[in-house]
Design a protein around this motif. Structure first.
Motif, short mmCIF file in Angstrom:
data_model
loop_
_atom_site.label_atom_id
_atom_site.label_comp_id
_atom_site.label_asym_id
_atom_site.label_seq_id
_atom_site.Cartn_x
_atom_site.Cartn_y
_atom_site.Cartn_z
N ARG A 80 -4.81 10.75 7.63
CA ARG A 80 -3.95 9.72 7.07
C ARG A 80 -4.77 8.88 6.11
NH1 ARG A 80 -2.40 4.25 7.98
NH2 ARG A 80 -0.22 3.87 7.40
N GLY A 81 -4.26 8.70 4.92
CA GLY A 81 -4.93 7.88 3.93
C GLY A 81 -4.06 6.71 3.52
N ARG A 82 -4.67 5.52 3.40
CA ARG A 82 -3.96 4.33 2.94
C ARG A 82 -4.63 3.83 1.68
NH1 ARG A 82 -4.25 -1.09 6.42
NH2 ARG A 82 -6.19 -1.30 5.21
N LEU A 128 -9.16 5.86 5.39
CA LEU A 128 -8.95 7.29 5.60
C LEU A 128 -9.31 7.62 7.04
CD1 LEU A 128 -8.20 10.02 4.30
CD2 LEU A 128 -10.64 10.34 3.81
N GLU A 177 -9.01 0.33 1.25
CA GLU A 177 -8.55 1.71 1.42
C GLU A 177 -9.07 2.27 2.74
OE1 GLU A 177 -9.67 3.97 -1.98
OE2 GLU A 177 -8.08 3.14 -3.24
N LEU A 233 -0.07 11.45 4.61
CA LEU A 233 -0.55 12.03 5.86
C LEU A 233 -0.23 13.51 5.89
CD1 LEU A 233 1.92 11.20 8.75
CD2 LEU A 233 2.28 10.33 6.46
N GLU A 237 6.43 -0.05 7.25
CA GLU A 237 6.25 1.15 6.42
C GLU A 237 7.52 1.98 6.42
OE1 GLU A 237 2.30 3.14 6.64
OE2 GLU A 237 3.47 4.90 7.26
N TYR A 275 0.84 -1.19 0.00
CA TYR A 275 0.00 0.00 0.00
C TYR A 275 0.88 1.24 0.00
CZ TYR A 275 1.08 0.32 5.00
OH TYR A 275 1.73 0.42 6.20
N SER A 276 0.29 2.35 -0.34
CA SER A 276 0.94 3.66 -0.20
C SER A 276 0.08 4.50 0.73
CB SER A 276 1.09 4.34 -1.57
OG SER A 276 -0.18 4.51 -2.18
N SER A 277 0.70 5.44 1.38
CA SER A 277 -0.05 6.27 2.31
C SER A 277 0.40 7.72 2.23
CB SER A 277 0.10 5.76 3.75
OG SER A 277 1.42 5.94 4.21
#
Length: 443
Positions: free
Chosen positions: A218-220, A230, A228, A197, A436, A193-195
């Motif tokens: 923060r969003g994944r 948020l 996904e 923040l 991460e 995943y990417s995130s």
């Protein structure tokens, strides 16, 4: 100049003078006021020759400090103004200039506090009160600070959907255990995943109180929209103005969106009071209440209250640990609806946190253990109606390394998170690990 005007207005008043003995020994200083601002270096030299005669004269040190302040020699000015106030705490001109130096040194709160004390006096020349009010307004604006930051990261999670451990689930039907296959859709799914923040903080330092408002998100994001996530948070903090405040209060709002659906929201109120200080450590009493709302399953909603104690130790010079803390609290989660399975829950939580230097960066570590038991049996179809008893362990380790080439506040962030939940009911047994790595600026 303003300082010259202040001293001329206040020169010759009784509150500028020291004892009668000092007046007798120290010559009249009136001629020096007219030279302020025009010949400060010469005035400073001439005043220095009078040190022996005026060693006990508050007016002398206030005048010398004012000259040095005009010359931007803040260190010498501060020393002489402190000497003046020691000889005569009521010396108004020394207090005026002393507050000015505190402000220039960035000690805005202390400067405002002294300015407030001056405003409360009734023995100053009329012209000074307007100056005091003007700089109070100007300095108050400097007491407000605003900061913001953001970050990006990439990671891997072996349980993106927080699914239960087993591939089978045992139910009690008609008094008999029946094993059912868990659909692949509801089993643990792993993936990259990417995130992203971001956040902001607005702080205000007052004479008596310090306040702070902050917000973060923060969003994944991954290959499937189903996983996904948020998260959004807002926090307001109020405490007394102090390096080590006796009390703090917090009010926070949180929201979680998973798979593009609103899942959970909460509002939290917390108060902390310092009971004692032990060298570099402080002991606190803490109470909190949190309203928890589950959007998809409203019957799970409740109000969780806690009461306990916290220990916080700061050791900035230690090569082993710069900071560590321990928090222990009793928990009570009360159902807001009568149809909640298991009804009320009770238990306790232990939190351990530490930070230490490592190479050019710092290592942060946190361990949390939470134990919660239901008041009544959860459901007749799970373990023949047994009470749900759960314990959750989580470990979080993060390393931060400054990256000055990418900006003053840039940091490399690498973290690992592990959680394991045990339960008397199979449905709630879960485990997950994520790793991460990313870069953040000011957050």
């Amino acid at each position: 100049m303003r300082i010259k005007r202040v001293l001329i207005l206040s020169g010759g008043l009784g509150w500028l003078l020291a004892s009668q003995l000092s007046i007798a020994l120290c010559p009249d200083l009136g001629s020096f006021y007219q030279r302020l601002g025009a010949a400060d270096e010469a005035v400073s030299r001439d005043l220095s020759t009078l040190l022996d005669e005026c060693y006990s004269n508050s007016e002398y040190f206030a005048l010398l400090g004012a000259v040095q302040l005009n010359m931007d020699d803040l260190f010498s000015a501060l020393e002489n103004l402190e000497r003046s106030l020691l000889l005569d705490p009521n010396n108004g001109s020394a207090a005026m200039d002393y507050a000015e130096i505190l402000y220039r040194q960035g000690q805005v709160t202390s400067a405002l506090e002294m300015n407030e004390l001056l405003a409360a006096r009734d023995d100053l020349p009329e012209g000074l009160y307007q100056v005091i009010r003007q700089r109070a307004r100007r300095w108050s604006r400097s007491a407000v600070s605003l900061s913001a930051g953001f970050g990006i990261a990439a990671g891997y999670d072996n349980n993106l959907n927080s699914a239960p451990l087993g591939e089978q689930l045992t139910l009690t039907l008609s008094g008999r255990p029946v094993s059912l296959e868990v659909s692949p859709e509801f089993r643990a799914n792993s993936g990259e995943y990417s995130s992203a923040l971001g956040g902001f903080t607005r702080s205000r330092e007052g004479v008596k109180f310090r306040s702070r408002v902050s917000g973060s998100f923060r969003g994944r994001f991954g290959n499937s929209a189903k996983y996904e996530m948020l998260q959004g948070s807002a926090l307001y903090t109020l405490s007394e103005t102090s390096e080590n405040p006796r009390w703090n209060t917090f009010f926070g709002l949180d929201h979680l969106n998973f798979g593009r659906n609103s899942i959970f929201s909460s509002s939290t109120l917390k108060a902390v009071y310092r009971l004692a200080g032990l060298n570099n450590c402080s002991v606190y009493a803490a109470i909190a209440a949190q309203y928890q709302h589950f959007h998809k399953q409203v019957s799970l909603s409740g109000i969780e209250s806690s009461a306990g104690s916290e220990l916080d130790c700061r050791l900035p010079e230690s090569p082993v640990l710069q900071r560590f803390g321990v928090a222990l609290s009793a928990l009570k989660n009360g159902a807001t609806r009568s149809d909640r399975l298991g009804e009320d829950r009770a238990g306790w939580r232990l939190n351990l946190a530490a930070q230490r230097p490592l190479g050019r960066g710092r290592l942060q570590m946190q361990f949390t253990h939470t134990k919660l038991d239901d008041e009544t049996g959860y459901s007749s179809i799970f373990s023949d109606g047994a009470k749900r008893q759960e314990s959750l362990n989580s470990v979080y380790v993060r390393y931060l390394l400054p990256l000055s080439r990418l900006g003053r506040s840039a940091q490399l962030s690498a973290s690992v998170y592990y959680n394991s939940q045990r339960s008397t009911i199979e449905l709630f047994r879960t485990r997950g690990t994520s790793a991460e790595i990313g870069i953040n600026w000011g957050i």
